[in-house]
Design a protein around this motif. Sequence first.
Motif, PDB file in Angstrom:
ATOM      1  N   ILE A   1       0.653  -1.356   0.009  1.00  0.00           N
ATOM      2  CA  ILE A   1      -0.071  -0.016  -0.066  1.00  0.00           C
ATOM      3  C   ILE A   1       0.851   1.562   0.043  1.00  0.00           C
ATOM      4  O   ILE A   1       0.310   2.377  -0.018  1.00  0.00           O
TER       5      ILE A   1
ATOM      6  N   THR B   1       0.168   4.026  -2.473  1.00  0.00           N
ATOM      7  CA  THR B   1      -1.383   4.654  -2.721  1.00  0.00           C
ATOM      8  C   THR B   1      -1.402   5.581  -2.016  1.00  0.00           C
ATOM      9  O   THR B   1      -0.657   6.195  -1.424  1.00  0.00           O
ATOM     10  N   ARG B   2      -2.631   6.074  -1.889  1.00  0.00           N
ATOM     11  CA  ARG B   2      -3.095   7.288  -1.047  1.00  0.00           C
ATOM     12  C   ARG B   2      -3.396   6.885   0.301  1.00  0.00           C
ATOM     13  O   ARG B   2      -4.121   7.849   1.019  1.00  0.00           O
TER      14      ARG B   2
END
Length: 117
Positions: free
Chosen positions: A36, A39-40
């Motif tokens: 992750i 990602t944001r």
Amino acid sequence: MFTGPSRVYRETRKKHDQLFNVYVMRPLASVVVAAIQGTRVTPNQVTLLNLAVFVVASALFVALPTWSGGLVAVAVLELSYCFDCADGMLARYKKLASKAGHAFDFFTDELKAVLLV
């Protein structure tokens, strides 16, 4: 670009950590963080996911009062703990660590302790 879990683990290690964390949970959490990190997703979002998974684990202890149900609940509880490790690792890796984030994580940990009882 995807960063390997071993790099995430090396760059987010704590100097003083429990053996279980060093050899089991943080290596697993580094896989989550590596997945992750590009990602944001924020560390606080991982903390909220950790809390939600913990609530499910607590409910499973009540809903499945058998020995095998207890094993399922403990497995979900350990998944929650993996996310609990991952939130701090993600914060350190993305250089987003803050006192407010640490306080939020501490508050959710205390809330989980009350829930478990």
